[in-house]
Design an enzyme around this catalytic site. Sequence first.
Site, PDB file in Angstrom:
ATOM      1  N   THR A 100      -2.801  11.508   9.327  1.00 58.96           N
ATOM      2  CA  THR A 100      -4.144  12.094   9.303  1.00 58.96           C
ATOM      3  C   THR A 100      -4.751  12.102  10.696  1.00 58.96           C
ATOM      4  OG1 THR A 100      -4.445  11.292   7.048  1.00 58.96           O
ATOM      5  CG2 THR A 100      -6.434  11.917   8.258  1.00 58.96           C
ATOM      6  N   ARG A 101      -4.596  10.998  11.404  1.00 57.04           N
ATOM      7  CA  ARG A 101      -5.176  10.904  12.744  1.00 57.04           C
ATOM      8  C   ARG A 101      -4.501  11.882  13.712  1.00 57.04           C
ATOM      9  NH1 ARG A 101      -5.980   4.342  13.502  1.00 57.04           N
ATOM     10  NH2 ARG A 101      -5.943   3.880  11.279  1.00 57.04           N
TER      11      ARG A 101
ATOM     12  N   ARG B 273       0.854  -1.183   0.000  1.00 60.20           N
ATOM     13  CA  ARG B 273       0.000   0.000   0.000  1.00 60.20           C
ATOM     14  C   ARG B 273       0.895   1.240   0.000  1.00 60.20           C
ATOM     15  NH1 ARG B 273      -3.132  -0.935   5.336  1.00 60.20           N
ATOM     16  NH2 ARG B 273      -4.017   1.119   4.844  1.00 60.20           N
TER      17      ARG B 273
ATOM     18  N   SER C 199     -10.415   1.236  15.398  1.00 60.92           N
ATOM     19  CA  SER C 199     -10.383  -0.184  15.762  1.00 60.92           C
ATOM     20  C   SER C 199     -11.525  -0.533  16.709  1.00 60.92           C
ATOM     21  CB  SER C 199      -9.039  -0.497  16.428  1.00 60.92           C
ATOM     22  OG  SER C 199      -9.104  -1.651  17.222  1.00 60.92           O
ATOM     23  N   LEU C 200     -12.330  -1.518  16.361  1.00 58.84           N
ATOM     24  CA  LEU C 200     -13.394  -1.963  17.254  1.00 58.84           C
ATOM     25  C   LEU C 200     -12.822  -2.539  18.549  1.00 58.84           C
ATOM     26  CD1 LEU C 200     -16.113  -3.630  14.988  1.00 58.84           C
ATOM     27  CD2 LEU C 200     -15.948  -1.280  15.790  1.00 58.84           C
ATOM     28  N   ARG C 201     -11.662  -3.186  18.462  1.00 57.90           N
ATOM     29  CA  ARG C 201     -11.023  -3.708  19.679  1.00 57.90           C
ATOM     30  C   ARG C 201     -10.671  -2.561  20.611  1.00 57.90           C
ATOM     31  NH1 ARG C 201      -5.824  -3.533  21.203  1.00 57.90           N
ATOM     32  NH2 ARG C 201      -5.304  -2.703  19.151  1.00 57.90           N
ATOM     33  N   ARG C 202      -9.984  -1.550  20.085  1.00 55.26           N
ATOM     34  CA  ARG C 202      -9.610  -0.421  20.935  1.00 55.26           C
ATOM     35  C   ARG C 202     -10.843   0.285  21.476  1.00 55.26           C
ATOM     36  NH1 ARG C 202      -5.122   1.314  16.633  1.00 55.26           N
ATOM     37  NH2 ARG C 202      -3.335   0.142  17.436  1.00 55.26           N
TER      38      ARG C 202
ATOM     39  N   LYS D 240      -1.674  -7.602  11.520  1.00 54.67           N
ATOM     40  CA  LYS D 240      -2.985  -7.423  12.157  1.00 54.67           C
ATOM     41  C   LYS D 240      -4.059  -7.041  11.154  1.00 54.67           C
ATOM     42  CE  LYS D 240      -2.319  -2.601  13.715  1.00 54.67           C
ATOM     43  NZ  LYS D 240      -3.398  -1.972  12.954  1.00 54.67           N
ATOM     44  N   ASP D 241      -3.677  -6.630   9.948  1.00 53.82           N
ATOM     45  CA  ASP D 241      -4.654  -6.262   8.924  1.00 53.82           C
ATOM     46  C   ASP D 241      -5.090  -7.439   8.065  1.00 53.82           C
ATOM     47  OD1 ASP D 241      -4.558  -3.612   9.717  1.00 53.82           O
ATOM     48  OD2 ASP D 241      -3.072  -3.041   8.204  1.00 53.82           O
TER      49      ASP D 241
ATOM     50  N   ARG E  44     -10.684   7.346  11.355  1.00 52.75           N
ATOM     51  CA  ARG E  44      -9.941   6.597  10.344  1.00 52.75           C
ATOM     52  C   ARG E  44      -8.938   7.496   9.632  1.00 52.75           C
ATOM     53  NH1 ARG E  44     -12.500   3.422   5.988  1.00 52.75           N
ATOM     54  NH2 ARG E  44     -10.313   2.877   5.759  1.00 52.75           N
ATOM     55  N   GLY E  45      -8.082   6.855   8.838  1.00 54.79           N
ATOM     56  CA  GLY E  45      -7.068   7.578   8.079  1.00 54.79           C
ATOM     57  C   GLY E  45      -5.674   7.097   8.436  1.00 54.79           C
TER      58      GLY E  45
ATOM     59  N   VAL F  12      -1.742   7.354   9.773  1.00 54.02           N
ATOM     60  CA  VAL F  12      -1.243   7.830  11.063  1.00 54.02           C
ATOM     61  C   VAL F  12      -1.177   9.352  11.084  1.00 54.02           C
ATOM     62  CG1 VAL F  12       0.798   7.903  12.552  1.00 54.02           C
ATOM     63  CG2 VAL F  12       0.041   5.724  11.584  1.00 54.02           C
TER      64      VAL F  12
ATOM     65  N   SER G  35       0.694   4.095   1.989  1.00 56.46           N
ATOM     66  CA  SER G  35       0.825   4.943   3.172  1.00 56.46           C
ATOM     67  C   SER G  35       2.285   4.988   3.612  1.00 56.46           C
ATOM     68  CB  SER G  35      -0.037   4.400   4.314  1.00 56.46           C
ATOM     69  OG  SER G  35       0.530   3.214   4.833  1.00 56.46           O
TER      70      SER G  35
ATOM     71  N   CYS H 239     -12.828  -7.468  10.696  1.00 51.88           N
ATOM     72  CA  CYS H 239     -12.773  -6.163  11.373  1.00 51.88           C
ATOM     73  C   CYS H 239     -14.088  -5.836  12.061  1.00 51.88           C
ATOM     74  CB  CYS H 239     -12.441  -5.070  10.358  1.00 51.88           C
ATOM     75  SG  CYS H 239     -10.678  -4.719  10.249  1.00 51.88           S
TER      76      CYS H 239
END
Length: 309
Positions: free
Chosen positions: A156-157, A11, A131-134, A85-86, A151-152, A154, A13, A244
């Site tokens: 961007t966040r 990707r 992240s749903l986990r977080r 993890k993705d 989202r976005g 690193v 990024s 996810c």
Amino acid sequence: MQMKPYRIGTRGSPLALAQAHETRSRLMAAHALAEDAFEIVVLSTKGDRITDRPLAEIGGKGLFTEELEEQLSDGRLDLAVHSSKDMPTALPDGLGLVTFLEREDVRDAFIGRAAPRLETLPQNAVVGSSSLRRQALIRRLRPDLKVITFRGQVETRLRKLEEGVADATLLAHAGLKRLGNTGVITELLDPDSFPPAPGQGAICIEARTNDERIAELLAPINHADTQAALSCERAFLGALDGSCRTPIAGLATISEGQLSFFGMILTPDGTVWHDIRADGPVSDAAQVGADAGAEVRGRAGSSFFDSWT
């Protein structure tokens, strides 16, 4: 005769590129090859292009791999570099995760604007996470906080955080280390109370399972303990869905040939959770993870999973 360069898919990024460059550097060192023996091929994925909706709404983890896997399957790419993890637990026929680089720090990093620690955030503060986990773990520890989807990339966040969209966010420590941006971290969260995503901190390499030339290329950079730990964690995921759309945490650690695993499943609102610890020889890593997943699924009962749909 000049051989064609090995084509490494990634990707676009900054983090994905850092991981692809690390993979290339390790391969250059392992085989005494020049940089021009490799070509890094950057592809845009659907997950990168759609950033205004939660992943769970648009298809989950596979959105970050589909384009790369298509070119792997037809031979346009020789290998693809991913954040472990993705990766979905089910991969296309003929493809596999064949190599794992040595794992980085698995912890989540808290980046606080209103307070330096999660536990000291003011009542009703806003925390952003994709992240749903977080999200579920935050709600478990601090049900008073408002959790929003964030989202976005690193960068961007972090920009959103500076702009005041949220009072805090969480990112993987490993990713921030690879980007040379650990200075933004205000707290590293304890994996016992805030367990990481299965695969967090590990770079994996996907390739065609029948390509012996690429298998030989990659073999020297594979880290056996990381591969075993990820085998356990991904088996746990596989027993519990692993998309996810599910808040699942899991971490396997290895010492002197023995594997220890800690896993947790949560409802998205963080009010109900089940955790499990399991141990076994490294040679049984996948079975330890699968058995742990089956046990926690049985313990939770079918009604628990209704909240995941």
